[in-house]
Each structure stands twice: as C-alpha cells, then as structure tokens.
Scaffold this active site. Structure first.
Site, mmCIF file in Angstrom:
data_model
loop_
_atom_site.group_PDB
_atom_site.id
_atom_site.type_symbol
_atom_site.label_atom_id
_atom_site.label_comp_id
_atom_site.label_asym_id
_atom_site.label_seq_id
_atom_site.Cartn_x
_atom_site.Cartn_y
_atom_site.Cartn_z
ATOM 1 N N SER A 94 34.161 43.820 29.100
ATOM 2 C CA SER A 94 33.795 42.740 28.175
ATOM 3 C C SER A 94 34.385 41.414 28.623
ATOM 4 O O SER A 94 34.774 40.589 27.791
ATOM 5 C CB SER A 94 34.299 43.077 26.777
ATOM 6 O OG SER A 94 35.702 43.308 26.852
ATOM 7 N N LYS B 136 31.416 43.767 41.486
ATOM 8 C CA LYS B 136 31.307 43.220 42.847
ATOM 9 C C LYS B 136 32.616 43.460 43.584
ATOM 10 O O LYS B 136 33.597 42.751 43.371
ATOM 11 C CB LYS B 136 30.951 41.733 42.786
ATOM 12 C CG LYS B 136 29.523 41.514 42.257
ATOM 13 C CD LYS B 136 29.080 40.074 42.249
ATOM 14 C CE LYS B 136 27.617 39.968 41.850
ATOM 15 N NZ LYS B 136 27.148 38.584 41.716
ATOM 16 N N LYS C 8 30.030 38.863 49.703
ATOM 17 C CA LYS C 8 29.841 37.407 49.549
ATOM 18 C C LYS C 8 31.076 36.736 48.959
ATOM 19 O O LYS C 8 31.279 35.534 49.128
ATOM 20 C CB LYS C 8 28.581 37.093 48.746
ATOM 21 C CG LYS C 8 28.578 37.576 47.301
ATOM 22 C CD LYS C 8 29.263 36.677 46.303
ATOM 23 C CE LYS C 8 29.456 37.342 44.965
ATOM 24 N NZ LYS C 8 30.199 36.543 43.996
ATOM 25 N N GLN D 58 37.658 38.478 42.539
ATOM 26 C CA GLN D 58 37.398 39.726 43.275
ATOM 27 C C GLN D 58 37.524 39.505 44.782
ATOM 28 O O GLN D 58 37.713 40.452 45.539
ATOM 29 C CB GLN D 58 35.982 40.228 42.965
ATOM 30 C CG GLN D 58 35.696 40.395 41.484
ATOM 31 C CD GLN D 58 36.372 41.615 40.902
ATOM 32 O OE1 GLN D 58 35.802 42.684 40.860
ATOM 33 N NE2 GLN D 58 37.608 41.452 40.469
ATOM 34 N N ARG E 131 33.850 31.315 40.964
ATOM 35 C CA ARG E 131 35.301 31.177 40.731
ATOM 36 C C ARG E 131 36.090 31.316 42.026
ATOM 37 O O ARG E 131 37.086 30.611 42.226
ATOM 38 C CB ARG E 131 35.754 32.241 39.711
ATOM 39 C CG ARG E 131 35.123 32.081 38.359
ATOM 40 C CD ARG E 131 35.357 33.274 37.464
ATOM 41 N NE ARG E 131 34.773 34.505 38.014
ATOM 42 C CZ ARG E 131 34.742 35.664 37.397
ATOM 43 N NH1 ARG E 131 35.279 35.785 36.194
ATOM 44 N NH2 ARG E 131 34.187 36.728 37.954
ATOM 45 N N ASN F 8 33.937 37.937 31.321
ATOM 46 C CA ASN F 8 32.968 36.855 31.382
ATOM 47 C C ASN F 8 31.550 37.379 31.657
ATOM 48 O O ASN F 8 30.592 37.052 30.946
ATOM 49 C CB ASN F 8 33.453 35.919 32.512
ATOM 50 C CG ASN F 8 32.780 34.585 32.536
ATOM 51 O OD1 ASN F 8 32.271 34.176 33.564
ATOM 52 N ND2 ASN F 8 32.758 33.883 31.437
ATOM 53 N N TRP F 9 31.418 38.257 32.649
ATOM 54 C CA TRP F 9 30.111 38.832 32.993
ATOM 55 C C TRP F 9 29.802 40.026 32.091
ATOM 56 O O TRP F 9 28.667 40.221 31.666
ATOM 57 C CB TRP F 9 30.096 39.226 34.465
ATOM 58 C CG TRP F 9 28.797 39.703 35.057
ATOM 59 C CD1 TRP F 9 28.636 40.769 35.898
ATOM 60 C CD2 TRP F 9 27.476 39.133 34.917
ATOM 61 N NE1 TRP F 9 27.321 40.889 36.269
ATOM 62 C CE2 TRP F 9 26.591 39.900 35.681
ATOM 63 C CE3 TRP F 9 26.981 38.048 34.197
ATOM 64 C CZ2 TRP F 9 25.215 39.636 35.767
ATOM 65 C CZ3 TRP F 9 25.611 37.773 34.268
ATOM 66 C CH2 TRP F 9 24.744 38.559 35.046
ATOM 67 N N ALA G 265 27.989 33.782 35.396
ATOM 68 C CA ALA G 265 27.825 34.265 34.018
ATOM 69 C C ALA G 265 27.589 33.136 33.018
ATOM 70 O O ALA G 265 26.722 33.249 32.142
ATOM 71 C CB ALA G 265 29.055 35.079 33.620
#
Ligand code: NAD
Ligand code: 13P
Length: 416
Positions: free
Chosen positions: A11, A136, A270, A365, A336, A13-14, A169
């Site tokens: 739960s 990701k 990425k 990430q 980010r 941001n994305w 997001a």
C-alpha cells in the site's frame, strides 16, 4: 458462478495507486470480481496535522493507525496524499486475513520486503490463486538471479505474471493518460478451461483438454518445479481478458503480452540506468549526456536479458513495450531514483541520505538492484561487459566518481 476476490499486497505510493485502479474495475466488472478489494497495509502510526482536511480536534495530534485513517477518510495520507481512494478498498493490517480466500493476489511493495511477506502468507492462500507482481527489482542468491514473478510463483506454488510500465504513480493516481504492460502466460491447465483464445491474446496457444496435465513452463522456458492446482470450474477463466478487465482504465491502457521475464527485467534494470541519468544530470551535463546514458543502459538491459533469460526473453519487450524503453525514459526524467541521484550529486551527499530525507518512507529500488546485479555479474567475472551497470555500483560505493563515467563507458561510445 464464483467471483474472483482480489487482494493488493502492499500500500505504498504505487501499491495504493494500483489498489485504486483495481477497485474501480472490480466495481465496473462486478459480474467477474467481488467488488470489495482487500489492501494489506504494513501498519504504522501517522499524525494528522491541523492543516489537513482530515484533522479531528478531538484526536488532536495523537498518532493514529494508518489502516483506520485509510478506512475512515479513504485516502492513504502518508504514501498517496491528496488522492481519493474508492470506498470499496479495505485497508487490512493482517496479511494472513487480507489474502484469505482471494483468487487474485497483486504483489506491490518494495522488493526488499517481499521475502518476509511470502514467508508469512505461505500456507494461507487459496491453492489455486494466481498472482501478478508489480515489483521492480531482482532477487540475487548464490545460485543466480531470479525475478519476483518466478520467485513468488515458486515460493507460494502458484502461477505469477507481471505488470510493469512507464508508470510514475503520482501521475496515474491523478488519472493522467498512460499505458502499461501486463505479462501473463497462463499455464496450460488454465487455458484448457477456456478453449477459444479471446481478443488480443495471440500467445494463448495451448487450448485443448488433453493438454491439461502438461507441466507448465516457467518464464525462462524450463519445466516449472511448481505443482499448480487448477482453478475450479465455477470461477471465470483467469486469462488475458480477465487481467485486462482488472487493470485497464480509460487513463491507464493495458497491453497484454506473454514475456513475463522481459517485462519483469525491464522494470528492474531501468532503475540502475535512471540512477546514472540522475548522476549526469546532477553534474549539469545536459540532455545529450542523458540520452547517451539511456542508449547504453538499454543495450545493457537487452544484453542481460538475452544472456541470462535467453530462452524466453524477447528483445522487443525492451525496445517496443511500455515496460522497456518507455519506462526507461520516464524513470530517467522524473522517477525517484533519478531525482534522488541528481540531488545527491548536486548537494555532494549520498543517494541513501537523499532517500531518507526526501521520500517520507518511500523506498528506492535502484540502489539495491545495482548492488544485487553487480554481485551477480562479479561472481561470473562479467563486470566489464556491463560498464554502465558497473559504473553505477562503483559510484554508489564511492569507488568511482560521476566524472569517470565517460571513460568507463568509452568502449561503447567509441567502439572497440
Ligand atoms: P513505496 O516506495 O511507497 O514504499 C513504501 C511502502 O513500503 C509502504 O507501503 C510501507 O508501509 C512499506 N514498508 C515499509 N517497511 C516495510 C516492511 N518492513 N515490510 C513491508 N512493507 C514495508 O512503495 P511503492 O511505490 O508502492 O513501490 C512498490 C513497487 O512498485 C516497487 O518495486 C517500485 O519499484 C514499483 N513501482 C513504483 C512506482 C512509483 O511511482 N512509486 C511506479 C511503478 C512501479
Ligand atoms: P522510481 O521508483 O524511480 O520512482 O520509478 C518509478 C517507476 O517505476 C516509473 O515507471
């Protein structure tokens, strides 16, 4: 007929944004899905300040549970502030209770937490559940590199696809138009329940009842070790049409594909490239330098996919889908990882420090992925073949400087 119950595991941001999309769709397609959507929340306490519209003078600035704030005000005030969530989302602090009886599990949380989450839910999910990973990142162990889609699938004994794309997001939560890629290659036993491949599913392939007992292939094309339980016949088929109905919105367009490994890898790798784009932008080197970083990064992404997932990964997933080049571009423009790397260079501090100061609990990430991919490459003596990935790792560790990048990638920019 039974309906599919859906749980969003995560739960942030994305995670909250995907919960919003899914809850809008379970309402719209209430013949296929139960309307109520469970959203597992890693419980924490938040303070609602007097400047918030949710401020309650009788509570004042006493800390409140995030789940009860979400369920009362229908807003994730910490991770997705300012966005109204559909009232059919139920924030649940109990992981085991949130996944109970759900036939569709959508995993959406920072990749560093997934191992612990899978350990907790193991044995508490429906045996015939199916998953989608929106995570990701990659998982590196002594044995090699694995994708979260396959890692979740193997760990929980279920089939798991992947959703990934150029998907910042906050833009999607504000319902600005975008697209995504959902990779799902249903196991033969699921296809056999639905003999006629439906629209937009060119890869549905195996359809006959005789093929029901065929072992399914994992996303690398190997015979999977997981022993899947068939979806009971009273449920609607879990195929491309079903997942399109679950995720597609007028502002969020879904392309269904079958290359789960390519989609998962695009989203993970990425992030390393976005850090490099942030480094050169932070130095003020301009758009040409950033474009060079993206080009070299894309080449390394394709090379990595082909080298380690070559049986199934399609180069076009990197070069033609939202999960590939489009995510690379958006992440290197406003993600980010990009923003934190840029600020770190501008202010002469570490990316970790910027993450701690600026992100209010959200997690990068790219830094962990850069370390994990590097340890995998190093163990195989392949660091020099991936000069950009290696440079990002060395810069994060303080062993190299941003100014070294042109030399470090000269073999690619200048040719052999
Ligand atoms: P986030 O960065 O907002 O992370 C915060 C979340 O982590 C919160 O829900 C928090 O409760 C949770 N958390 C903190 N400590 C935890 C713990 N010990 N155990 C379990 N959970 C804990 O997360 P996000 O943006 O939702 O990202 C989830 C995944 O989606 C990531 O892999 C990310 O790369 C990917 N993604 C993010 C975006 C984006 O724009 N935010 C877009 C596409 C994909
Ligand atoms: P960041 O995690 O760098 O914000 O990237 C978001 C993303 O994946 C956009 O597609």
């Amino acid at each position: 007929e039974k309906k599919h119950k859906v749980t969003i595991v995560g739960s942030g941001n994305w995670g909250s944004t995907i919960a919003k999309i899914v809850a809008e769709n379970t309402r719209q397609h209430h013949d296929v899905f139960e309307e109520q959507v469970q959203m597992w929340v890693y419980e924490e306490e938040v303070v609602i300040g007097s400047d918030s519209k949710h401020y309650d003078a009788s509570v004042g600035d006493k800390p409140q549970k995030l789940t009860s704030v979400i369920n009362t005000h229908h807003e994730n005030v910490k991770y997705l502030p300012g966005i109204a969530l559909p009232t059919n989302i139920v924030a649940n602090p109990s992981l085991v209770d949130a996944v109970k009886d759900s036939s569709i599990l959508v995993f959406n949380l920072p990749h560093q937490f997934i191992a612990n989450v899978c350990r907790q839910v193991n044995g508490h999910i429906l045996p015939f559940a199916r998953g989608i990973s929106c995570i990701k990142g990659v998982n590196v162990t002594a044995d090699g590199v694995s994708l979260f889609s396959e890692w979740i699938g193997d760990g929980l004994n279920i089939y798991c696809g992947a959703l990934s794309g150029a998907n910042i997001a906050s833009e999607i939560a504000a319902e600005k138009w975008s697209e995504t890629t959902v990779a799902y290659d249903p196991p033969p036993m699921d296809n056999s329940r639905n003999p006629t491949p439906r629209s937009g599913s060119p890869h549905l392939g195996m359809t006959t009842v005789e093929q029901q007992d065929q072992p399914h292939k994992d996303c690398r094309g190997r015979t999977s070790k997981t022993k899947l339980t068939p979806l009971p016949a009273e449920y609607p088929p879990l195929d491309h049409d079903c997942f399109r109905a679950l995720f597609h919105r007028p502002y969020f367009h879904v392309q269904m594909v079958s290359d789960v490994a390519g989609v998962s890898l695009g989203g993970a790798l990425k992030n390393i490239v976005a850090l490099a784009a942030g480094f050169v932008d932070g130095r003020g080197w301009g758009d040409n330098a950033k474009a060079a970083i993206m080009r070299i990064g894309l080449m390394e992404m394709v090379k990595f996919g082909k080298e380690f997932f070559g049986e199934t990964v399609q180069s076009q997933t990197f070069t033609e889908t939202s999960a590939g080049v489009a995510d690379l571009i958006t992440s290197s423009s406003g993600g980010r990882n990009f923003r934190c790397a840029k600020k770190a260079v501008e202010q002469g501090i570490t990316v970790d420090e910027v993450e701690r100061k600026d992100l209010n609990g959200q997690k990068l990430q790219g830094t962990t992925t850069a370390f994990e991919v590097n340890s995998f490459l190093q163990a195989r003596g392949l660091e020099r073949e991936y000069p950009l990935f290696t440079a990002v790792n060395d810069i994060l560790l303080g062993r190299k400087d941003v100014d070294d990048i042109p030399n470090l990638v000269a073999a690619v920019t200048d040719g052999p």
